[in-house]
Design a protein around this motif. Structure first.
Motif, PDB file in Angstrom:
ATOM      1  N   GLU A   1       0.664  -1.086   0.002  1.00  0.00           N
ATOM      2  CA  GLU A   1       0.139  -0.126  -0.011  1.00  0.00           C
ATOM      3  C   GLU A   1       0.998   1.274   0.051  1.00  0.00           C
ATOM      4  O   GLU A   1       0.597   2.252  -0.678  1.00  0.00           O
ATOM      5  CB  GLU A   1      -1.098   0.110   1.124  1.00  0.00           C
ATOM      6  CG  GLU A   1      -2.236  -1.099   1.200  1.00  0.00           C
ATOM      7  CD  GLU A   1      -2.713  -1.124   2.212  1.00  0.00           C
ATOM      8  OE1 GLU A   1      -2.563  -0.592   3.389  1.00  0.00           O
ATOM      9  OE2 GLU A   1      -3.848  -2.035   2.458  1.00  0.00           O
ATOM     10  N   GLN A   2       1.802   1.433   0.905  1.00  0.00           N
ATOM     11  CA  GLN A   2       2.844   2.521   0.773  1.00  0.00           C
ATOM     12  C   GLN A   2       3.597   2.599  -0.432  1.00  0.00           C
ATOM     13  O   GLN A   2       3.783   3.738  -0.840  1.00  0.00           O
ATOM     14  CB  GLN A   2       3.858   2.322   2.024  1.00  0.00           C
ATOM     15  CG  GLN A   2       3.153   2.304   3.336  1.00  0.00           C
ATOM     16  CD  GLN A   2       4.092   1.696   4.459  1.00  0.00           C
ATOM     17  OE1 GLN A   2       4.867   1.031   4.059  1.00  0.00           O
ATOM     18  NE2 GLN A   2       3.942   2.579   5.490  1.00  0.00           N
TER      19      GLN A   2
ATOM     20  N   ASN B   1       2.344   1.811  -3.499  1.00  0.00           N
ATOM     21  CA  ASN B   1       1.372   2.095  -4.364  1.00  0.00           C
ATOM     22  C   ASN B   1       1.362   3.551  -4.413  1.00  0.00           C
ATOM     23  O   ASN B   1       1.168   4.329  -4.982  1.00  0.00           O
ATOM     24  CB  ASN B   1       0.141   1.286  -4.485  1.00  0.00           C
ATOM     25  CG  ASN B   1      -0.848   1.603  -5.499  1.00  0.00           C
ATOM     26  OD1 ASN B   1      -0.352   2.255  -6.390  1.00  0.00           O
ATOM     27  ND2 ASN B   1      -1.680   1.098  -5.301  1.00  0.00           N
ATOM     28  N   GLU B   2       1.091   4.077  -3.041  1.00  0.00           N
ATOM     29  CA  GLU B   2       0.935   5.373  -2.570  1.00  0.00           C
ATOM     30  C   GLU B   2       2.015   6.348  -3.236  1.00  0.00           C
ATOM     31  O   GLU B   2       1.846   7.293  -3.686  1.00  0.00           O
ATOM     32  CB  GLU B   2       0.699   5.655  -1.155  1.00  0.00           C
ATOM     33  CG  GLU B   2       0.491   6.743  -0.536  1.00  0.00           C
ATOM     34  CD  GLU B   2       0.029   7.096   0.721  1.00  0.00           C
ATOM     35  OE1 GLU B   2       0.309   8.135   1.238  1.00  0.00           O
ATOM     36  OE2 GLU B   2       0.123   6.258   1.292  1.00  0.00           O
TER      37      GLU B   2
END
Length: 103
Positions: free
Chosen positions: A87-88, A90-91
């Motif tokens: 998730e990090q 992708n962010e």
């Protein structure tokens, strides 16, 4: 592979090459010699084992996926550098792309 099979392969390659988009770039050596779009056995000469090499854009793809090689598409370098968890990462990639970064 006999000479006729090699010639049919060259003709297939040539048709795909001619119908493909090519970049406007200089394809010469440092000495100024023209670099041919493909090199292969001389016409009319059989080459044992050539089926293991093939033509660009044909199975077994040892000479690349595209008939034009890098005359049609530039060399693509793909690498992944993680940044924390998925998730990090992708962010962070979204933030870089939103800021004008490119793939």
């Amino acid at each position: 592979m006999d000479a006729e099979e090699i010639e049919r392969g060259r003709q297939r390659w040539q048709q795909r090459y001619d119908s493909s988009r090519k970049r406007d770039a200089d394809f010469t050596t440092l000495s100024g010699d023209e670099v041919e779009p493909v090199y292969g056995p001389p016409a009319g000469q059989p080459v044992e084992g050539f089926e293991r090499i093939g033509w660009p854009g044909e199975y077994p793809y040892t000479r690349g996926l595209h008939a034009t090689g890098y005359r049609g598409r530039t060399w693509t370098i793909r690498q992944f550098a993680g940044f924390g968890n998925a998730e990090q990462t992708n962010e962070r990639y979204r933030m870089i792309l939103d800021s004008g970064g490119g793939g």
